[in-house]
Design a protein around this motif. Structure first.
Motif, mmCIF file in Angstrom:
data_model
loop_
_atom_site.group_PDB
_atom_site.id
_atom_site.type_symbol
_atom_site.label_atom_id
_atom_site.label_comp_id
_atom_site.label_asym_id
_atom_site.label_seq_id
_atom_site.Cartn_x
_atom_site.Cartn_y
_atom_site.Cartn_z
ATOM 1 N N GLU A 18 37.467 59.072 71.391
ATOM 2 C CA GLU A 18 37.514 58.803 72.927
ATOM 3 C C GLU A 18 36.441 57.625 73.182
ATOM 4 N N ASN A 19 35.500 57.524 72.246
ATOM 5 C CA ASN A 19 34.424 56.743 72.736
ATOM 6 C C ASN A 19 34.198 55.645 71.875
ATOM 7 N N ASN A 20 35.099 54.964 71.205
ATOM 8 C CA ASN A 20 35.090 53.628 70.500
ATOM 9 C C ASN A 20 34.288 53.706 69.260
ATOM 10 N N GLN A 21 34.091 54.770 68.809
ATOM 11 C CA GLN A 21 33.404 54.826 67.266
ATOM 12 C C GLN A 21 34.367 54.575 66.319
ATOM 13 N N ASN A 22 33.973 54.073 65.006
ATOM 14 C CA ASN A 22 34.791 53.624 63.999
ATOM 15 C C ASN A 22 35.264 54.690 63.083
ATOM 16 N N GLY A 23 36.494 55.346 63.393
ATOM 17 C CA GLY A 23 37.155 56.265 62.532
ATOM 18 C C GLY A 23 36.573 57.564 62.641
ATOM 19 N N GLU A 24 37.214 58.404 61.520
ATOM 20 C CA GLU A 24 36.778 59.880 61.672
ATOM 21 C C GLU A 24 35.513 59.945 60.695
ATOM 22 N N ILE A 25 34.694 61.207 60.849
ATOM 23 C CA ILE A 25 33.480 61.541 59.784
ATOM 24 C C ILE A 25 34.006 62.816 59.299
ATOM 25 N N GLY A 26 32.951 63.089 58.298
ATOM 26 C CA GLY A 26 33.336 64.408 57.431
ATOM 27 C C GLY A 26 32.110 65.312 57.319
ATOM 28 N N TYR A 27 32.122 66.322 56.730
ATOM 29 C CA TYR A 27 31.377 67.346 56.606
ATOM 30 C C TYR A 27 29.829 66.717 56.211
ATOM 31 N N ARG A 28 29.770 65.717 55.450
ATOM 32 C CA ARG A 28 28.401 65.184 54.880
ATOM 33 C C ARG A 28 27.583 64.590 56.176
ATOM 34 N N GLU A 29 28.304 63.597 56.818
ATOM 35 C CA GLU A 29 27.860 62.905 58.051
ATOM 36 C C GLU A 29 27.291 64.008 59.193
ATOM 37 N N VAL A 30 28.192 64.963 59.216
ATOM 38 C CA VAL A 30 27.851 65.996 60.451
ATOM 39 C C VAL A 30 26.642 66.476 59.852
ATOM 40 N N ASP A 31 26.602 67.128 58.834
ATOM 41 C CA ASP A 31 25.621 68.122 58.107
ATOM 42 C C ASP A 31 24.389 67.350 58.055
ATOM 43 N N ARG A 32 24.336 66.064 57.586
ATOM 44 C CA ARG A 32 23.005 65.279 57.542
ATOM 45 C C ARG A 32 22.473 64.897 58.868
ATOM 46 N N LEU A 33 23.156 64.631 59.828
ATOM 47 C CA LEU A 33 22.491 64.436 61.195
ATOM 48 C C LEU A 33 21.814 65.624 61.682
ATOM 49 N N ILE A 34 22.801 66.575 61.747
ATOM 50 C CA ILE A 34 22.206 68.053 62.300
ATOM 51 C C ILE A 34 20.577 68.263 61.493
ATOM 52 N N TRP A 35 21.216 68.357 60.223
ATOM 53 C CA TRP A 35 19.743 68.966 59.355
ATOM 54 C C TRP A 35 18.597 68.006 59.583
ATOM 55 N N TYR A 36 18.886 66.740 59.560
ATOM 56 C CA TYR A 36 17.853 65.797 59.613
ATOM 57 C C TYR A 36 16.905 65.845 60.950
ATOM 58 N N TYR A 37 18.024 65.958 62.061
ATOM 59 C CA TYR A 37 17.095 65.922 63.382
ATOM 60 C C TYR A 37 16.292 67.324 63.603
ATOM 61 N N PHE A 38 16.964 68.589 63.019
ATOM 62 C CA PHE A 38 16.291 69.701 63.470
ATOM 63 C C PHE A 38 15.430 70.396 62.640
ATOM 64 N N LYS A 39 15.245 69.579 61.317
ATOM 65 C CA LYS A 39 14.392 70.224 60.230
ATOM 66 C C LYS A 39 13.028 70.224 60.837
ATOM 67 N N GLY A 40 12.307 71.074 60.551
ATOM 68 C CA GLY A 40 10.718 70.972 60.991
ATOM 69 C C GLY A 40 10.542 71.242 62.277
ATOM 70 N N ALA A 41 9.556 70.532 62.914
ATOM 71 C CA ALA A 41 9.409 70.843 64.416
ATOM 72 C C ALA A 41 9.163 72.357 64.701
ATOM 73 N N SER A 42 8.699 73.060 63.730
ATOM 74 C CA SER A 42 8.456 74.379 64.099
ATOM 75 C C SER A 42 9.646 75.258 64.795
ATOM 76 N N GLY A 43 11.104 74.567 64.751
ATOM 77 C CA GLY A 43 12.040 75.308 65.392
ATOM 78 C C GLY A 43 12.279 74.934 66.947
ATOM 79 N N LYS A 44 11.154 74.099 67.125
ATOM 80 C CA LYS A 44 11.124 73.749 68.636
ATOM 81 C C LYS A 44 12.530 73.205 69.211
ATOM 82 N N ARG A 45 12.876 72.127 68.512
ATOM 83 C CA ARG A 45 14.293 71.667 68.776
ATOM 84 C C ARG A 45 15.388 72.339 68.986
ATOM 85 N N VAL A 46 15.632 73.448 67.908
ATOM 86 C CA VAL A 46 16.428 74.314 67.825
ATOM 87 C C VAL A 46 16.437 75.225 68.868
ATOM 88 N N LYS A 47 15.233 75.776 69.420
ATOM 89 C CA LYS A 47 15.231 76.609 70.570
ATOM 90 C C LYS A 47 15.527 75.767 71.954
#
Length: 338
Positions: free
Chosen positions: A301-330
């Motif tokens: 619905e927002n003009n992105q190129n095709g579908e993504i899979g487990y690998r892309e979703v996992d990497r983005l979530i993991w990379y952004y939220f790892k570390g930072a003492s859990g602050k971003r998760v909270k």
């Protein structure tokens, strides 16, 4: 202009009788044009845009911390699990288990409170020296600059169990859920069958990563989503924002409030409880699939190129939220109207 208005123009949609926000992407020109900044949603969490995914992939692929072994060599190792004589296949299985455990810090060698040296003596086993994944008669052992690398403890026990799984490649190719259960209990199975220890070691995270990466290196497809403590800790946020239907319910999301200091409360994910269930991976993947379906709907619905899979979703979530003492998760979980 508020942050929410800048990055989002929220639209409400009724889901199971409850109004939930759907997520139409509204570009912030300055941020979107900056290749070193994430495109964010109204809560400051990265969106699954092409730019964000390419950014994270570039960071991970070029970070030596996540690429300790040459990719061509890894391909040989995983292919070698299914070709050649029994000794060659066993050596490659051991290497594959070792490399996945080592790169992902899944602590497979340890088996509960048991001392590995004592277990190995009871089993009359010695650590196995790792060799290069070649069919040469004269095997080359591998060292870390000081001593030869060996496979021992839970890595060795798990390798032995995996080697005994019938139709492993075929089961991987169809994404057989039960494989995760069998591999996650491998050390327990090995020791209990040998009657040397009453072990109860479960390594759910390793099992999902073994199945995922074996499929990736053998080009069997994106068959398994990875379980990771970081992803599991924040997954309820993505369930709330992307999933719909029955799997968007709080019973499935499994969150709870806990007390923090001076009468305060915060939300925490209890998705890790899936690890304890015999059908835990099936439940976890069903939840993940509901999120993935919602993400791809949003991308369409927002003009992105095709579908993504487990690998892309996992990497983005993991990379952004790892570390930072859990602050971003909270912060992400605190934004949920619970």
């Amino acid at each position: 202009m508020s942050r929410q208005e800048m990055f989002f123009n929220p639209v409400m949609e009724e889901v199971n009788g409850v109004n939930k926000m759907v997520m139409p992407y509204v570009k912030d020109a300055e941020r979107t044009a900056d290749p070193y900044k994430f495109d964010l949603d109204q809560n400051g969490v990265p969106l699954f845009t092409d730019k964000n995914i390419a950014f994270v992939n570039g960071m991970v692929e070029n970070d030596s911390n996540y690429n300790q072994t040459d990719k061509d060599e890894l391909c040989k190792i995983f292919e070698g699990m299914f070709v050649g004589n029994a000794d060659h296949r066993m050596a490659c299985i051991g290497r594959a288990v070792y490399e996945i455990d080592n790169e992902n810090s899944t602590r497979l060698t340890a088996v509960g409170l048991y001392k590995i040296d004592d277990l190995m003596k009871k089993l009359n086993l010695k650590p196995v020296e790792m060799t290069e994944p070649d069919d040469d008669e004269e095997k080359k052992t591998i060292d870390d600059g000081e001593k030869k690398k060996t496979i021992t403890g839970g890595v060795l026990f798990t390798s032995q169990i995996i080697a005994g799984i019938e139709n492993l490649k075929e089961r991987l190719s169809v994404g057989d859920d039960r494989l995760v259960f069998e591999i996650s209990h491998a050390s327990t199975t090995y020791l209990n069958e040998a009657h040397v220890a009453d072990a109860n070691k479960i390594n759910f995270s390793f099992a999902t990563k073994f199945c995922h990466w074996t499929c990736q290196y053998l080009e069997l497809g994106d068959k398994y989503c990875i379980y990771d403590n970081v992803v599991a800790s924040v997954l309820p946020y993505f369930v709330d924002n992307y999933a719909s239907g029955e799997l968007a319910s709080w019973d499935c999301c499994r969150m709870k409030k806990i007390k923090r200091g001076k009468g305060g409360q915060e939300l925490v994910s209890t998705i890790e409880n899936y690890k304890k269930d015999d059908d835990g991976y099936t439940k976890y993947r069903n939840l993940y699939d509901a999120v993935l379906e919602g993400i791809n709907k949003w991308r369409s619905e927002n003009n992105q190129n095709g579908e993504i899979g487990y690998r892309e979703v996992d990497r983005l979530i993991w990379y952004y939220f790892k570390g930072a003492s859990g602050k971003r998760v909270k912060q992400a979980l605190a934004s949920i109207d619970y």
